[in-house]
Structure formats: structure tokens, C-alpha cells
Design an enzyme around this catalytic site. Structure first.
Site, PDB file in Angstrom:
ATOM      1  N   LYS A  27       0.814  -1.273  -0.148  1.00 24.63           N
ATOM      2  CA  LYS A  27      -0.034   0.062  -0.178  1.00 24.63           C
ATOM      3  C   LYS A  27       0.783   1.233   0.158  1.00 24.63           C
ATOM      4  O   LYS A  27       0.655   2.211  -0.470  1.00 24.63           O
ATOM      5  CB  LYS A  27      -0.857   0.013   1.115  1.00 24.63           C
ATOM      6  N   GLU A  47      -4.726  -5.628  -5.598  1.00 28.24           N
ATOM      7  CA  GLU A  47      -5.979  -5.749  -4.616  1.00 28.24           C
ATOM      8  C   GLU A  47      -5.777  -5.899  -3.284  1.00 28.24           C
ATOM      9  O   GLU A  47      -6.464  -5.302  -2.590  1.00 28.24           O
ATOM     10  CB  GLU A  47      -6.684  -7.049  -5.321  1.00 28.24           C
ATOM     11  N   VAL A 107      -5.026  -2.819  -0.110  1.00 32.00           N
ATOM     12  CA  VAL A 107      -6.059  -2.127   0.533  1.00 32.00           C
ATOM     13  C   VAL A 107      -7.155  -2.793   1.033  1.00 32.00           C
ATOM     14  O   VAL A 107      -7.492  -3.942   0.331  1.00 32.00           O
ATOM     15  CB  VAL A 107      -6.977  -1.010  -0.335  1.00 32.00           C
ATOM     16  N   GLY A 147      -7.258  -6.002   2.769  1.00 32.28           N
ATOM     17  CA  GLY A 147      -6.894  -7.186   2.762  1.00 32.28           C
ATOM     18  C   GLY A 147      -8.015  -8.380   2.162  1.00 32.28           C
ATOM     19  O   GLY A 147      -7.862  -8.530   0.901  1.00 32.28           O
ATOM     20  N   GLY A 168      -0.743  -9.043  19.372  1.00 30.21           N
ATOM     21  CA  GLY A 168      -0.196  -9.122  18.260  1.00 30.21           C
ATOM     22  C   GLY A 168      -1.161  -8.387  17.134  1.00 30.21           C
ATOM     23  O   GLY A 168      -0.838  -8.205  15.793  1.00 30.21           O
ATOM     24  N   ASP A 188      -1.190   4.867   8.016  1.00 25.24           N
ATOM     25  CA  ASP A 188      -1.465   3.551   7.379  1.00 25.24           C
ATOM     26  C   ASP A 188      -2.863   3.728   6.286  1.00 25.24           C
ATOM     27  O   ASP A 188      -3.160   3.449   5.197  1.00 25.24           O
ATOM     28  CB  ASP A 188      -1.411   2.462   8.330  1.00 25.24           C
ATOM     29  N   LYS A 212      -3.930   3.841   2.323  1.00 23.63           N
ATOM     30  CA  LYS A 212      -5.029   3.064   1.671  1.00 23.63           C
ATOM     31  C   LYS A 212      -6.169   4.043   1.183  1.00 23.63           C
ATOM     32  O   LYS A 212      -6.623   3.954   0.018  1.00 23.63           O
ATOM     33  CB  LYS A 212      -5.790   2.095   2.680  1.00 23.63           C
TER      34      LYS A 212
END
Lengths: 434, 434
Positions: B106, B130, B133, B135, B188, B202, B206
Site C-alpha cells: 500500500k 487488490e 487495501v 486485505g 499481536g 496507514d 489506503k
């Protein structure tokens, strides 16, 4: 690059919506494609009173579909007349004439999609059908390309806007089915003959197409158990809410180790799920993938322009293939030849169930019903009885632990003989798969 | 038909997820395509401790990406190493070598997507993205094909799973941001350095990609105003709930007659909307079309297998093009050359606003703040003050009638000088566009 020519057969809602978008959005369409789509011929039963956008004088206006199919500049034929008869003839004729077809015809594709696709394939052309299911939701593009790498293991949908509108109105207004249906007919959300919508037949055709594409299996509508919404009472929503659920006409296709379980039926679904938040004349589809897990798609189920977007998007894809010479060579239907996705009888379905009874008040009713459930090895989960006034026949509810549809049917059938019931019990699964 | 060869560079989460699907789902992929995808080479910094599926001995295992690009049987290179540096070199090298590329990157696509696409186009190959952005949501397929015939006029998204997880945890548990972040790091869900996620960077990358595709405009991340979630307090959710709203890190791209309004920022959204029901590490996108109206897409935002599905679906599409010789010829970026979608300064944004204050209790505070709002011609809608104990600095809220971001900023800046405030006011738009 030169243009690709379009012929449209049928100028009802979807046809005029398609034509409007092709004209109004022409510049963007050309920018996205790199070449224009040009309408070359249109066909309608009559052109009286039609509000059409302005078209060049060279565009053929005809009442004979054969003229559209035969027009030398028509590369793609749009079939938006619906139904099985003339539509099938015209699609076959167009495909055999080497023209790709874009259709919005769910009934025809559900019944004969795989066969028509073979005709298209032999002719080296394409048959596109995004508009046949869930008008504004691009679910075909999603299944065909977007998540092509996944293996679908379950699919749940709200695929009939009319019945969803009626159910959410019953829920909101606490009115009876008949009153809400009459209001929906007045507003144009339901047709004069509402059978296809409220009895689940329209949704069944759509689920048939989606399940065929998702699982790559040959299916016909009669493979799918279906049940309509006529028996749902406002009080069923009150009980469902007590259980933190709501009621929707749910289309369900689930893969099991033995085959597919397919059904269209009113079902209880948890209020906390996104699917339960789909109200009014909207459609929605929940897909479970073996790898991609849950995805969800929502949009207008019908309407001239949302469905027109589906038709025009298909036209763009097919036009690109024509310009660059790349029709798909593998059928979107039946790519799986091992039969592991054969439909199973609905009696194999397993779920907790909601059973609603209307009875003449007598002592011993619960004991009698509980006895029948026990006999069929069904464990009772809860008994619900709202303090209802003004009811002659006291609707109350029993919910069960997970049981098979077969056991529930046997129990319901035995209960139906009881003299205290004023109508057969209403059984709905409580769906928790999404 | 023969096979199409795949090379994978990067065997982190997404790389191994992709490899797993290519191996485990090989039969379905071949049935859908009509020919197999075969992995020919894989590249990782090290192969120690990697749990990989069983691969034929002929598959090249290397630590040099150049060997993958140069491998004569590799037709498509998968770039899943991420970042700007090496990834850019390797993608350019592959494209120039006449190999199509599938990427999940991305950051790189947001910064240089249009330029890399031009390189691909000149080389007659494809660049598919694809997985870059959201997932598990096939939003590229939707924009590129599914609703290609529509004209997008607005797009709203929840595009960062980590910050959505943190916000919904604050909402559920009433815990402070720092505590929830620490828990997310332990589970996580958040990285050791959470900046890219919680500060909106982030999500900004996107949104930059999605807006570029949806509006056909050249955009870079710095065109987008962004703001993170660090200042959100649990009490903000209590106030939001009083207003029947919730708080999400909302990505917003709206077309106006003058250009695009683009932002990533914590926003109040009505609880009754489907977007408000997106909880935890999920992503969702709401698209408004000029013709198709509202559609909505939901799924896993990340994860090896959901993102792997996006990579594999792209591989299938590109492989089909390679077999049948039809790369797209028009860039998915910047098809509009008229500039009507140029980004506008965020000060042009218009909305009702939520203003939250932390103050030392003194008489006359409301009067002073209301005076400043009046001076900037902003109408006050409501004043909310929960009966809060154990607070030194009494958080309370003022909501406004619709006003411009410019007016709100001027007012907030003037308020910030007031001696009774213990920190600058927190301003969030109340978004009602979906």
C-alpha cells in the site's frame, strides 16, 4: 480504438435505467475503457409515453427484437425483458449470431444459465449476468474475480427487497402482514401479484444463481427448499426480540462434508450481526471463505439505476474483451466435476429452532408439546409467553437446542394433530452461521 | 492450455498465506481458470524456521530477488516484502523484464502507483494491487469492474484494523488508550511501533489508493488531511453514545463541485448506520454512486490468508490475461484528465462538530466558549455534561450546527489560549454522509 456497439431489448425500468447511464455517464465510461460504448438499436413493445434520453437519429428504434440482434453494428445485446419465453429465444439467437449478451434475467439464468453459457462458449462470445442478482451489489464480480482465489464454504443472503421491506415494516409498525403488503403495493414496492416475492420464489432463483457460481455446481431452483413470509405475525418479532434476534427471509447455502444445504425461509438471526441491520428494500450477502473468512456486501436490490449500473458494468467488461479478444474460456458454472457440492435434502439441516404455537387455552398444553419433542429426541431450550391481551389463541414460543430439520418436521407433524392448536406450529431455524 | 508460472518475493505473513492458498486450493484454482498456476521460485531473507507447504524440488529457493525476476518460467512476480526501497526496484525490474506484478504494497502504490502502472503499460504487462487495501475485501475488483459503470461521488471507510480494534476496545471496556494499546500489542494486533496505525498514516495510504481508483485522479498521501486516535478518551464514547453516535477512525473522500475533500480522522458516526457496527480488526467501505446509490463492503482488513486470497485472485486474473493476451490498456489511475477531482484543503470541509473540553472548574466557562463560537458565526447545538466523579478536569462537550472546518479551527485556536483549559479542545466532525 474504435467503438463497441450496443443493442437494448426491453425498455422497462432496467432498460431505461441502463440507457440513461450509457448516455449521461458516457464520458466517464469512455475514459475508463479507452473507447466509447455506442447505443445502435433499441427495442420496446411500444415507444409511446417513454421518457428516453436524447439519442442520435441513426439509432434504430424497433418493436422487433430480431432487428436488434441482426443489426451489423450491434456487438453486444442487452436482454432486459425478463421471463423465460421470448428472452430465451432472443439470447440464444444473439449468441448463435456471435454477439455477446448482457442479461438481468434471474429467472432464465437460474433455470438455464449453464446451458446458455455453453451456447455462448461454443460461439466464442460471452454471457454476462451481474444484474440478475441483487441489482446494485456487484456480487458476480466479487465471486468471479474479487475472491476467485478463495473457496466459498457458506453464503447467506437477503435477496428479495420486497419481502425485506415488508418484514422490517411489520417489525417497526407492529402491523399485520396483509396491511403491510397492501401499503407496499400502494408505494410500488410490491407488485399486484406478490407471490414471487413473498413466497420466496424470486429469492430462490437468485440463491440458485449465486450458489451455482460460488460452489461451481449445476443447480436448479427446485434443488432449493423455499418458504415464504405470509405466516409471520407481528408477535413473532416481539418474541424474536426477547431472544435478541430479528426475523429475515434468509437465503442460505452451506457446504457440508456430504453436499450443499440450500434454503430460502424466514429465519431468526441475532440482532448483533450486520445482516440483522439490513432494513427496507436493500439486499445483502454474507460470504464465508475457507481462506478469506467473512466478507459482506450490501446495496440496492433493485431499481432502474442500481440495476442499470450492473448492466453497464457488464457491458464495459464484455466490450473490453471484444476489443482485446479475450472471452473467458471456463464456465462460471459447474467448474467442479466431482459432485462434492450436490444439494442435500433440507431434512439434513441442523439448527436450533423457534417454534410458535397458536392454541386454545387448556391445561397441559406445554406438557403435551414437550412430550412430543422428547419423543423425537429434541431438547427444549426455553418457553416464552408474553402477557398478551386481546388474543383469542395465545401465541407462545418454544425454542429448541440444535436438532435436525427431519426431527423438527416429524415433531411438528405430530403436534399438528393436537386438538388445542388453532393452526399448525410455525417453525423457523435460528441461524448462527455468520 | 499450459500453466502460468509464479514467483514470490517475500515470505512473511502475506507471502506464506499466498503460498498456502496456491498449494492447498490448487485444484479449485485450476478448475476456475482452465489451467494451473505453478509456483516456480520463492525468495526470502532466510528460509530458517519457515513453515512452508510441500513444494516440488524444482522450485527455486533463493535469497536474491533478482533470481526470481530472471527465472524464465516465472510469468508473474508477487511482491510481498513491503516498504518503498527494495520493493520499488524489484517491481520496476520485473515490469521492465516483461513480467506482470501482483503486489500487496500500500505504501508504494499510494506514493507511486500511477507511475509504476505506466511502466507496466509501456511493457505491455499488468500491475495488480487488490491486496494493497483492505486485505480480505475485494474493493479493487468492485471499483474496477463491479461498479465500473457508476460514477463514484463519495467513499467512506474504516481501513485500519488496529485502530478500529483499539477504539472498539476503549468503547467496550472503558479503558484508556494507552492500556488498550498495550493489550493490542500483547495480542499481536498492534506493532511495537504503533505510529503508522494509530496516527492514521496507514489508513491515509489506503484512502489515497482507493480515492485515486474511485475518482480517477492522481493523488498522493500528503493530499489527505489525517489525524490519529491518541487523544480519544473513554468518556468521548459516553458522550458519543448520548448523541446516539459512536467514534471511528473514518476515512472520507467526497466529491464536491469544486474538487475532492479527503480526510482520515476520528469522527462521530450515527449508531444506526451499518458502518457503526464494524467492530474489532475488521475493515469496511461505504461507496456512494451517482447511479447505483449506496453499496457497502466488509471483511478482514489483514491477516495472511485473507490478504493471500486477494493476491491469489489477482494472480488468477493476470494469468487469464497472459493466457488470452488481454492486459488492460487504460490506467486505473487518472482516467479523468479534466482535473475536476483535484483535492481541496480540508478547511473547506463542512459538518456538525463535536467539541470536547477539559477544564479547571470556574464560573463563566460556557459563556466564554459560546462567545468564541458566536464570534466565528458557529451555532451551538447542545451542551453535554455527564455527572462525572474522580475527574480533575471535568470533560464536557459542545456540539455545533453545521460549520466549516475553517471556522471550527479558528474558534478552537482562539479557545486554546483560554486559561481554564487544561488541554486544547478536541474537535471531531459528526459525519452523516452514509
Amino acid at each position: 480504438l474504435t467503438e463497441v456497439g450496443i443493442g437494448i431489448v426491453g425498455l422497462g425500468n432496467v432498460g431505461t435505467g441502463t440507457l440513461d447511464i450509457l448516455v449521461e455517464n458516457a464520458r466517464q465510461i469512455e475514459e475508463k475503457l479507452g473507447f466509447p460504448l455506442r447505443v445502435k438499436a433499441i427495442c420496446a413493445r411500444t415507444f409511446d409515453k417513454k421518457q428516453l434520453p436524447e439519442l442520435p437519429a441513426s439509432v434504430v428504434r424497433t418493436t422487433e427484437w430480431k432487428e436488434v440482434v441482426a443489426h451489423p453494428e450491434v456487438d453486444i445485446v442487452v436482454e432486459v425483458i425478463g421471463g423465460i419465453g421470448v428472452a430465451a429465444h432472443l439470447i440464444e439467437a444473439a449468441l448463435r449470431a456471435g454477439k455477446s449478451v448482457v442479461t438481468a434475467n434471474k429467472e432464465l439464468i437460474a433455470a438455464r444459465g449453464a446451458q446458455l453459457w455453453s451456447v455462448a462458449n461454443r460461439a466464442g462470445v460471452n454471457l454476462a449476468m451481474e444484474a440478475s442478482v441483487a441489482g446494485g451489489i456487484p456480487i458476480h464480480a466479487v465471486l468471479r474475480e474479487g475472491i476467485a482465489g478463495d473457496r466459498v464454504i457458506g453464503l447467506y443472503g437477503i435477496l428479495n427487497g420486497t419481502s425485506n421491506f415488508i418484514l422490517t415494516e411489520i417489525e417497526k409498525s407492529n402491523s399485520a402482514f396483509e396491511a403491510v403488503l397492501a401499503e407496499a403495493q400502494r408505494l410500488g414496492y410490491a407488485e399486484a401479484d406478490p407471490t414471487a416475492d413473498v413466497d420466496g420464489l424470486d429469492a430462490r432463483s437468485k440463491l440458485c444463481i449465486l450458489a451455482a457460481l460460488a460452489f461451481g455446481e449445476k443447480l436448479t431452483p427446485t434443488d432449493i427448499y423455499s418458504e415464504g413470509i405470509r405466516r409471520i405475525l407481528p408477535v413473532d418479532f416481539r418474541y424474536a426480540h426477547q431472544l435478541k434476534h430479528t426475523i429475515r427471509l434468509l437465503c442460505s447455502a452451506q457446504q457440508t462434508p456430504d453436499g450443499l444445504l440450500l434454503s430460502v425461509r424466514p429465519s431468526l438471526i441475532p440482532q448483533s450481526t450486520i445482516l440483522a441491520n439490513v432494513s427496507g428494500a436493500y439486499n445483502a450477502i454474507w460470504v464465508k471463505g475457507a481462506y478469506g473468512e467473512d466478507t459482506f456486501y450490501y446495496g440496492r436490490g433493485a431499481g432502474p439505476r442500481p440495476t442499470g449500473v450492473a448492466v453497464v458494468s457488464d457491458l464495459m467488461r464484455v466490450a473490453r474483451e471484444i476489443r482485446f479478444g479475450s472471452p473467458e474460456r471456463v464456465s462460471p458454472f459447474a467448474h467442479d466435476r466431482l459432485g462434492e457440492y450436490r444439494p442435500l435434502p433440507i431434512t439434513r439441516y441442523q439448527s436450533a429452532y423457534y417454534l410458535r404455537f397458536r392454541v386454545e387455552d387448556k391445561p397441559g398444553i406445554i406438557a403435551a408439546l414437550a412430550g412430543i419433542l422428547a419423543k423425537h429426541k429434541i431438547s427444549l431450550d426455553a418457553v416464552l409467553q408474553l402477557p398478551l391481551e386481546n388474543w383469542r389463541d395465545l401465541p407462545f414460543v418454544i425454542t429448541t437446542e440444535p436438532a435436525t430439520e427431519e426431527a423438527i418436521r416429524s415433531a411438528v407433524s405430530e403436534m399438528t394433530g393436537s386438538d388445542f392448536l388453532t393452526e399448525p406450529p410455525l417453525a423457523m431455524p435460528m441461524e448462527r452461521g455468520f
